[in-house]
Design an enzyme around this catalytic site. Structure first.
Site, PDB file in Angstrom:
ATOM      1  CB  CYS A  69      -0.992   0.000   1.158  1.00 21.05           C
ATOM      2  SG  CYS A  69      -0.290   0.226   2.813  1.00 21.05           S
ATOM      3  CG  HIS A 108      -4.635   0.405   4.158  1.00 27.35           C
ATOM      4  ND1 HIS A 108      -3.841  -0.232   3.221  1.00 27.35           N
ATOM      5  CD2 HIS A 108      -5.676   0.945   3.458  1.00 27.35           C
ATOM      6  CE1 HIS A 108      -4.381  -0.088   2.026  1.00 27.35           C
ATOM      7  NE2 HIS A 108      -5.481   0.622   2.138  1.00 27.35           N
ATOM      8  CG  ASP A 125      -6.678   1.699  -0.851  1.00 26.44           C
ATOM      9  OD1 ASP A 125      -5.511   1.484  -1.230  1.00 26.44           O
ATOM     10  OD2 ASP A 125      -7.196   1.151   0.140  1.00 26.44           O
TER      11      ASP A 125
END
Length: 270
Positions: A69, A108, A125
């Site tokens: 991420c 995250h 995302d």
């Protein structure tokens, strides 16, 4: 340094008008998800991924590699910023798969993005790495359903004790809304994710330290590797799962099915 947009768009297979519009955001987001695999090979091999833009460009754009991420969304943030979008870094607490009572850290990374032709911000995302991940950015509107076909998502407000509203991303799993992660709109900065990145790559109990994870989203099919467990999920919900026989087969599958090229002789854990 600025990102080489020509090379980035070539990597994700995108061509279009380079304006900070909602349409461009949606199409770039989907192209990025399909164009750059999710993987944690750097940390699984004992390293810490660099979040410096030149290193991200070298790895994710100019090499047959992907990232997790922090890498994926830092790269997307750079591309969107150069296109003229207003981008804010956010941090989320992953809740999918958590046992009752488990409280995970907010590790995250995701993005809040404002387009020039839409007053409502979007949540973007490209680094969640699961079948519950967004294919397109979700408008920051409570209870609005996003049909990012073949998936469906919504953002809801979740109860908590903090001063800011808590948002929860949910995905439709066969008619049941499954929570994925929770976040507030408190802005974070790049150094915050340098710390989180180091923690996730080096902490002994980190899920990314000793097990290889890879995800690849293609039209009609999602491929996922966790250790030696290889799962193929079709858009119609059909699931095929098998166990790979050896670390050598893992390397072969990473190359042939995920498009990830490792240096010859690389020894994977397990």
């Amino acid at each position: 340094m600025t990102l080489d947009l020509d090379a980035y768009f070539a990597r994700i297979g995108w061509a279009g008008e380079r304006r900070p519009t909602a349409h461009v955001l949606r199409s770039v987001h989907r192209a990025h998800v399909r164009g750059i695999p999710f993987e944690n090979l750097e940390s699984a091999l004992g390293g810490v991924p660099s979040l410096a833009l030149p290193d991200l460009e070298a790895k994710l754009v100019r090499s047959a590699r992907g990232g997790y991420c922090y890498e994926q969304n830092t790269l997307l943030a750079a591309a969107l910023t150069e296109l003229g979008f207003r981008v804010t870094l956010l941090a989320a607490r992953v809740v999918v798969g958590a046992a009752p009572g488990d409280i995970r850290p907010r590790t995250h990374m995701l993005l809040k993005v404002l387009a020039e032709d839409e007053p409502t911000p979007f949540v973007a995302d490209v680094g969640f790495g699961s079948t519950g991940a967004l294919l397109e950015p979700a408008p920051l509107v409570v209870d609005a359903v996003l049909s990012d076909a073949p998936r469906r998502h919504r953002l809801v407000h979740a109860p908590h004790d903090g001063p800011l509203e808590l948002w929860e991303l949910q995905t439709d799993k066969g008619g049941v809304w499954e929570p994925q992660y929770e976040f507030t709109l408190e802005p974070f900065e790049a150094p915050d994710f340098e710390v989180a990145n180091w923690h996730m790559a080096t902490y002994p109990r980190s899920p990314f330290r000793e097990v290889v994870y890879a995800q690849r989203t293609l039209p009609g099919l999602h491929r996922a590797l966790s250790g030696r467990t290889y799962v193929r999920t079709a858009d119609d919900g059909t699931v095929e799962e098998r166990e790979l026989d050896s670390a050598a087969e893992v390397v072969r599958v990473l190359s042939e099915d995920f498009g990830l090229r490792l240096p010859e002789g690389t020894a994977l854990p397990g």
